[in-house]
Design an enzyme around this catalytic site. Structure first.
Site, PDB file in Angstrom:
ATOM      1  CG  ASP A  43      -1.645  -1.194   1.562  1.00  0.00           C
ATOM      2  OD1 ASP A  43      -1.838  -2.030   0.660  1.00  0.00           O
ATOM      3  OD2 ASP A  43      -2.460  -0.941   2.321  1.00  0.00           O
ATOM      4  CD  GLU A  64      -7.043  -4.162   4.162  1.00  0.00           C
ATOM      5  OE1 GLU A  64      -6.360  -4.646   4.931  1.00  0.00           O
ATOM      6  OE2 GLU A  64      -6.594  -4.285   2.864  1.00  0.00           O
TER       7      GLU A  64
END
Length: 505
Positions: free
Chosen positions: A31, A213
């Site tokens: 990420d 998320e």
């Protein structure tokens, strides 16, 4: 070290290492974190395993750029330790030193990240929000001695994105984070980044096929009109994407400083699996996840980057010693199309700076039933701009990084109203059962034509369709010798109105 310039050594010693996309030199990344533009530099932090090329030892890696096209990798910025892994989060420029971390002459950068506390630590098993600060422009960081600053006692509370809410006399920091397994975005406020109080929650809504998320919340003018501003909430989820595995969705609505109200929710509560195609997706491809936007981008531009991989096979993709690239940076706008608001995405940066002298231009070409390899169009790193008009063919399009009739197919099925990427014969596909796939997205002709801009790199294809209204991002792993570009049609003919191929780098 410069890991992304077209002439870098790293880009020529590995047939899959991208020329256009950031990768770490020899480690794992996932990420993007802490994206911020500061003192003329774009900072990309990211989830990083500093000692391996599979997920683990989560820390914040760091890279910088001045043009969003070439990136320089730096040492690990915020490292895990015996007590915590450093999960995702964001960075703000605390201009007024509300946190007190400044030294009197320098306003700090403050990172707000998720502490994933390890066995044996004081907060074992908990995910909570913590702070670190930098006084040298983001290159070295000090963890706050009072961490964590926000602890709900939850094992799945993570990924804080912090913004400054300008409410005039009543302005404050707002955090959007997630209770991942509850499919819920939670919002908090703070005056000093240390003490947080709850504001509201959002969700479950629309896609809930996997954990939520990496949320983001930002305002955008509709069609560039500063008098008509809407708020966009993005939420990534894994799995549950429109073509399986990881993906990102978005909601359009309003935010009053306390509550986000969606005007684009299709399904309240847990999703209807038959309605995935009705939701609004940041990208319809298999490999665009954890997308978040830059803080403080110049001229109020909204710029976004995502991790270009999918948790279904992320640890198995056939690259070494590095594993996983980032997407291209995209500029995001909010536009009214066919009576509905949608995000429109365009690749950011001055791409003419990377274009070589070789290019191919064609116009008014009939595509016969079958495959036609285009002379003079071969390459491994390209920008392709193409426009099609349908004829009698059931399907037509391009075959990228090909070897005769095999390669990655990017096609249109006008009768179905779909754009597809077929990577079943794209090269290496045997490393995971779910990788060979045909992925699709809804698409409609504009004034009778289909217009695509495709960025081809050594292990990926990013498709921007209908001026960026629909995007598809896909990893591919072709043979080094698979360099041809072809057109094809199935069951009839079509017309290629125009084609321009630019060799990049």
């Amino acid at each position: 070290m410069d890991t992304l310039t077209p002439t870098s050594t790293a880009a020529t010693t590995d047939s899959y290492r991208p020329a256009l996309h950031f990768t770490a030199k020899d480690t794992w990344l996932n990420d993007p974190n802490g994206l911020i533009f500061h003192d003329g530099v774009y900072h990309l932090y990211y989830q990083n395993n500093p000692v391996g090329n599979v997920w683990g030892n989560m820390s914040w890696g760091h890279a910088t750029s001045t043009d969003l096209l070439t990136w320089t990798e730096h040492p690990v910025a915020i490292a895990c330790d015996e007590n915590e892994d450093i999960f995702s989060g964001s960075i703000v420029h605390d201009r007024h030193n509300t946190s007190g971390f400044g030294d009197g002459s320098t306003a700090p950068l403050v990172a707000v990240y998720t502490s994933a506390f390890k066995p044996g630590s004081l907060h074992e098993g908990v995910q909570a929000q913590s702070l670190a600060y930098s006084l040298d422009g983001g290159y070295s960081w000090t963890k706050h001695g009072g961490n964590p600053v926000l602890n709900r006692g939850s094992a799945e509370f993570r990924d804080p994105k912090v913004i400054w809410y300008d409410g005039g006399a009543d302005s404050y920091w707002v955090m959007v984070a997630v209770e991942a397994t509850d499919f819920q975005v939670v919002l908090y406020k703070s005056r000093d980044l240390k003490a947080w109080e709850p504001l509201s929650t959002f969700g479950p809504a629309n896609a809930t096929g996997g954990v939520w998320e990496c949320p983001d919340l930002f305002p955008l003018p509709v069609d560039g009109d500063p008098e008509n501003v809407k708020w966009v909430l993005t939420v990534n989820l894994n799995p549950g994407g429109p073509n399986n595995g990881s993906a990102g969705q978005y909601f359009i609505g309003d935010f009053d400083g306390t509550t986000f109200t969606s005007a684009s929710t299709v399904t309240e509560g847990l999703q209807d699996p038959d309605r995935l195609g009705d939701y609004q997706w940041l990208d319809w491809g298999r490999d665009y996840y954890a997308a978040v936007s830059f803080s403080d981008a110049p001229e109020n531009r909204r710029l976004m980057i995502a991790w270009m991989n999918n948790w279904e096979y992320a640890n198995q993709i056939p690259t070494t010693p590095w594993r996983s690239p980032m997407s291209l940076a995209r500029e995001i706008s909010l536009q009214a199309r066919d009576g509905e608001l949608c995000l429109v995405q365009q690749p950011a940066g001055d791409w003419t700076a990377l274009a070589g002298t070789e290019s191919l231009h064609l116009s008014g070409t009939t595509i016969d039933d079958g495959v036609q390899v285009l002379a003079g169009a071969a390459g491994t790193v390209q920008r392709i701009d193409v426009s099609f008009t349908p004829g009698g063919a059931e399907e037509f399009g391009l075959i990228l990084r090909g070897d005769g009739t095999k390669g990655t197919r990017v096609g249109i099925r006008p009768g179905e109203g779909t754009l597809l990427v077929d990577r079943r014969e794209s090269g290496r596909t045997d490393f995971h059962d779910s990788f060979p796939s045909i992925d699709s997205a809804p698409i409609q002709a504009t004034s009778g034509s289909y217009d695509l801009t495709i960025f081809v790199d050594r292990c990926s294809a990013e498709v921007f369709a209908q001026d960026g209204q629909v995007t598809m991002t896909e990893l591919i792993f072709p043979a080094e010798t698979s360099t041809s570009l072809a057109v094809y049609a199935v069951g009839g003919t079509a017309t290629m109105n125009s084609l321009q191929v630019a060799q990049l780098g």
